[in-house]
Design a protein around this motif. Structure first.
Motif, PDB file in Angstrom:
ATOM      1  N   VAL A   1       0.832  -1.206   0.000  1.00  0.00           N
ATOM      2  CA  VAL A   1       0.000   0.000   0.000  1.00  0.00           C
ATOM      3  C   VAL A   1       0.868   1.258   0.000  1.00  0.00           C
ATOM      4  N   LYS A   2       1.905   1.251   0.806  1.00  0.00           N
ATOM      5  CA  LYS A   2       2.719   2.457   1.005  1.00  0.00           C
ATOM      6  C   LYS A   2       3.617   2.760  -0.188  1.00  0.00           C
ATOM      7  N   TYR A   3       4.150   1.712  -0.820  1.00  0.00           N
ATOM      8  CA  TYR A   3       5.152   1.918  -1.871  1.00  0.00           C
ATOM      9  C   TYR A   3       4.698   1.429  -3.247  1.00  0.00           C
ATOM     10  N   ILE A   4       3.462   0.980  -3.348  1.00  0.00           N
ATOM     11  CA  ILE A   4       2.907   0.500  -4.624  1.00  0.00           C
ATOM     12  C   ILE A   4       3.871  -0.506  -5.258  1.00  0.00           C
ATOM     13  N   SER A   5       4.318  -1.419  -4.449  1.00  0.00           N
ATOM     14  CA  SER A   5       5.286  -2.412  -4.910  1.00  0.00           C
ATOM     15  C   SER A   5       5.207  -3.631  -4.002  1.00  0.00           C
ATOM     16  N   LEU A   6       5.623  -4.768  -4.520  1.00  0.00           N
ATOM     17  CA  LEU A   6       5.649  -5.986  -3.719  1.00  0.00           C
ATOM     18  C   LEU A   6       6.990  -6.104  -3.008  1.00  0.00           C
ATOM     19  N   LEU A   7       6.945  -6.374  -1.727  1.00  0.00           N
ATOM     20  CA  LEU A   7       8.173  -6.539  -0.957  1.00  0.00           C
ATOM     21  C   LEU A   7       9.014  -7.676  -1.531  1.00  0.00           C
ATOM     22  N   GLU A   8       8.358  -8.755  -1.921  1.00  0.00           N
ATOM     23  CA  GLU A   8       9.079  -9.890  -2.491  1.00  0.00           C
ATOM     24  C   GLU A   8       9.880  -9.475  -3.728  1.00  0.00           C
ATOM     25  N   HIS A   9       9.275  -8.644  -4.562  1.00  0.00           N
ATOM     26  CA  HIS A   9       9.939  -8.190  -5.786  1.00  0.00           C
ATOM     27  C   HIS A   9      11.128  -7.290  -5.465  1.00  0.00           C
ATOM     28  N   ASP A  10      10.947  -6.372  -4.528  1.00  0.00           N
ATOM     29  CA  ASP A  10      12.015  -5.426  -4.218  1.00  0.00           C
ATOM     30  C   ASP A  10      13.205  -6.111  -3.555  1.00  0.00           C
ATOM     31  N   VAL A  11      12.944  -7.133  -2.751  1.00  0.00           N
ATOM     32  CA  VAL A  11      14.047  -7.889  -2.151  1.00  0.00           C
ATOM     33  C   VAL A  11      14.853  -8.590  -3.240  1.00  0.00           C
ATOM     34  N   LEU A  12      14.170  -9.167  -4.209  1.00  0.00           N
ATOM     35  CA  LEU A  12      14.867  -9.818  -5.320  1.00  0.00           C
ATOM     36  C   LEU A  12      15.708  -8.820  -6.107  1.00  0.00           C
ATOM     37  N   THR A  13      15.205  -7.592  -6.215  1.00  0.00           N
ATOM     38  CA  THR A  13      15.898  -6.564  -6.991  1.00  0.00           C
ATOM     39  C   THR A  13      17.113  -6.010  -6.261  1.00  0.00           C
ATOM     40  N   LYS A  14      16.965  -5.775  -4.955  1.00  0.00           N
ATOM     41  CA  LYS A  14      18.008  -5.075  -4.210  1.00  0.00           C
ATOM     42  C   LYS A  14      19.001  -6.005  -3.520  1.00  0.00           C
ATOM     43  N   ALA A  15      18.581  -7.216  -3.199  1.00  0.00           N
ATOM     44  CA  ALA A  15      19.455  -8.129  -2.463  1.00  0.00           C
ATOM     45  C   ALA A  15      20.271  -8.979  -3.425  1.00  0.00           C
ATOM     46  N   ASN A  16      21.229  -9.696  -2.864  1.00  0.00           N
ATOM     47  CA  ASN A  16      22.024 -10.610  -3.675  1.00  0.00           C
ATOM     48  C   ASN A  16      22.584 -11.714  -2.793  1.00  0.00           C
ATOM     49  N   GLY A  17      23.083 -12.752  -3.433  1.00  0.00           N
ATOM     50  CA  GLY A  17      23.734 -13.830  -2.709  1.00  0.00           C
ATOM     51  C   GLY A  17      22.773 -14.763  -2.001  1.00  0.00           C
ATOM     52  N   SER A  18      23.327 -15.553  -1.096  1.00  0.00           N
ATOM     53  CA  SER A  18      22.555 -16.575  -0.392  1.00  0.00           C
ATOM     54  C   SER A  18      21.471 -15.982   0.491  1.00  0.00           C
ATOM     55  N   LEU A  19      21.752 -14.833   1.098  1.00  0.00           N
ATOM     56  CA  LEU A  19      20.766 -14.232   1.986  1.00  0.00           C
ATOM     57  C   LEU A  19      19.511 -13.844   1.214  1.00  0.00           C
ATOM     58  N   LYS A  20      19.687 -13.352  -0.011  1.00  0.00           N
ATOM     59  CA  LYS A  20      18.529 -13.028  -0.847  1.00  0.00           C
ATOM     60  C   LYS A  20      17.681 -14.272  -1.086  1.00  0.00           C
ATOM     61  N   GLU A  21      18.338 -15.373  -1.374  1.00  0.00           N
ATOM     62  CA  GLU A  21      17.638 -16.627  -1.662  1.00  0.00           C
ATOM     63  C   GLU A  21      16.808 -17.077  -0.461  1.00  0.00           C
ATOM     64  N   ILE A  22      17.388 -16.969   0.724  1.00  0.00           N
ATOM     65  CA  ILE A  22      16.700 -17.441   1.932  1.00  0.00           C
ATOM     66  C   ILE A  22      15.562 -16.498   2.312  1.00  0.00           C
ATOM     67  N   ILE A  23      15.830 -15.186   2.298  1.00  0.00           N
ATOM     68  CA  ILE A  23      14.794 -14.213   2.657  1.00  0.00           C
ATOM     69  C   ILE A  23      13.624 -14.292   1.682  1.00  0.00           C
ATOM     70  N   SER A  24      13.927 -14.438   0.405  1.00  0.00           N
ATOM     71  CA  SER A  24      12.864 -14.531  -0.605  1.00  0.00           C
ATOM     72  C   SER A  24      11.981 -15.744  -0.355  1.00  0.00           C
ATOM     73  N   ALA A  25      12.598 -16.848   0.049  1.00  0.00           N
ATOM     74  CA  ALA A  25      11.821 -18.054   0.346  1.00  0.00           C
ATOM     75  C   ALA A  25      10.855 -17.800   1.499  1.00  0.00           C
ATOM     76  N   ILE A  26      11.328 -17.133   2.543  1.00  0.00           N
ATOM     77  CA  ILE A  26      10.471 -16.847   3.699  1.00  0.00           C
ATOM     78  C   ILE A  26       9.330 -15.911   3.307  1.00  0.00           C
ATOM     79  N   LEU A  27       9.633 -14.911   2.493  1.00  0.00           N
ATOM     80  CA  LEU A  27       8.596 -13.968   2.069  1.00  0.00           C
ATOM     81  C   LEU A  27       7.527 -14.645   1.221  1.00  0.00           C
ATOM     82  N   ASN A  28       7.905 -15.680   0.499  1.00  0.00           N
ATOM     83  CA  ASN A  28       6.954 -16.372  -0.373  1.00  0.00           C
ATOM     84  C   ASN A  28       6.133 -17.427   0.358  1.00  0.00           C
TER      85      ASN A  28
END
Length: 335
Positions: A141-168
């Motif tokens: 609502v606040k940013y007109i964007s999906l948190l899952e998408h923005d994490v994939l865009t801004k993060a990298n490496g193994s931590l991105k993979e794990i955080i994305s899994a939790i968000l999904n």
């Protein structure tokens, strides 16, 4: 409910620090209110504000917002967000809806000059499944964007993979499936021990299919079956960078007090202690702040109160550092 907080009380509490000294609008950047309501004199306004902030829980403090908006003809949260002082930052975090506050913390951590994935991980992994769902909704609502998408865009490496899994992962209520947890615990064991390299896919699959609350049940089942915490178990095997990041995530989920204590110790070295203390005390008061205090003391020999007094060291109560110090100590002692 008898003894509960009534919405009408917000005006009575606000009037206590609507002073001749004009504390709120002179110190928090607000304009002079459209209505003047006498309160205590200026010398005690700051103390009253600190007392209110440190003795009301998040839901009660949020009732102040409409009253403040009516008195000042402006949105107080916006004004506070434009200020750079620590007292405004503390009050802002307290007055925000928790889901809005957490969504903003994540956004700033991702889009700052230097992306802070550890802070993103902290918010995502130390909240319950229901809280995480609310954060994702608030972010959209606040940013007109999906948190899952923005994490994939801004993060990298193994931590991105794990955080994305939790968000999904999907929130499916607060029920725990212990039989499934035992099966998943065995899958985790085999993922680490069955071959020379850790089986990333099996672990990511579990993280994406089970919500935070169920993951906690899986981790408890793992210790019951194999006699060791999964976090420590990972350390004994050559799990590489993925294992290092996975341990950090598991620590957040299973032992949040250890994570927050570690972040505070790190902040003492990097010089970010003031901001980290404010964020930790405000977001964890009434949840596990006493456990964080114990975990921090166990590693450093310092209590959180000692750290607060050291980081907000000033001789006077009547300045912004003194107000923040006193409010944080009150939060620590009252919960």
């Amino acid at each position: 409910m008898e003894g509960g907080w009534r919405s009408s009380d917000s005006f009575n509490e606000i009037s206590r620090f609507m002073p001749s000294g004009q504390y709120l609008y002179s110190n928090l950047g607000l304009h002079e209110p459209s209505q003047f309501h006498p309160g205590n004199n200026g010398s005690t306004d700051q103390r009253n504000a600190v007392e209110i902030n440190s003795h009301k829980d998040g839901g009660e403090l949020q009732l102040f917002r409409p009253t403040l908006r009516d008195l000042y003809n402006q949105e107080v949260l916006y004004t506070l967000s434009q200020n750079n002082d620590l007292f405004s930052y503390m009050v802002y975090l307290q007055l925000c809806e928790p889901s809005d506050r957490d969504a903003e913390i994540i956004r700033r951590a991702m889009y700052a000059n230097r992306t802070d994935l550890r802070l993103v991980m902290e918010i995502i992994c130390t909240r319950s499944s229901l809280e995480l769902l609310s954060i994702k909704q608030a972010y959209r609502v606040k940013y007109i964007s999906l948190l899952e998408h923005d994490v994939l865009t801004k993060a990298n490496g193994s931590l991105k993979e794990i955080i994305s899994a939790i968000l999904n992962s999907t929130y499916n209520g607060e029920r725990f499936d212990t039989s499934m947890a035992l099966c998943d615990a065995k899958v985790l064991y085999e993922a680490v021990t069955s071959s020379k390299y850790i089986d990333h896919n099996s672990i990511i699959s579990i993280m994406s299919l089970r919500n935070i609350d169920q993951i906690k049940t899986i981790l408890s089942s793992f210790k019951h079956l194999f006699g060791h915490e999964f976090m420590k178990f990972l350390k004994y095997y050559n799990s590489g960078e993925f294992g290092i990041q996975l341990r950090a995530v598991i620590r957040c989920i299973q032992f949040p007090e250890k994570h927050f204590a570690k972040q505070l110790r790190r902040a003492m070295v990097t010089g970010d202690s003031q901001e980290v203390l404010i964020r930790t005390l405000v977001t964890r008061s009434g949840i596990d702040i006493k456990n964080i205090d114990s975990a921090f003391s166990e590693k450093t020999g310092w209590s959180l109160e000692s750290l607060i007094r050291n980081e907000f060291n000033c001789s006077s109560h009547e300045n912004s550092l003194g107000w923040v110090r006193d409010a944080l100590i009150s939060l620590l002692k009252n919960y």
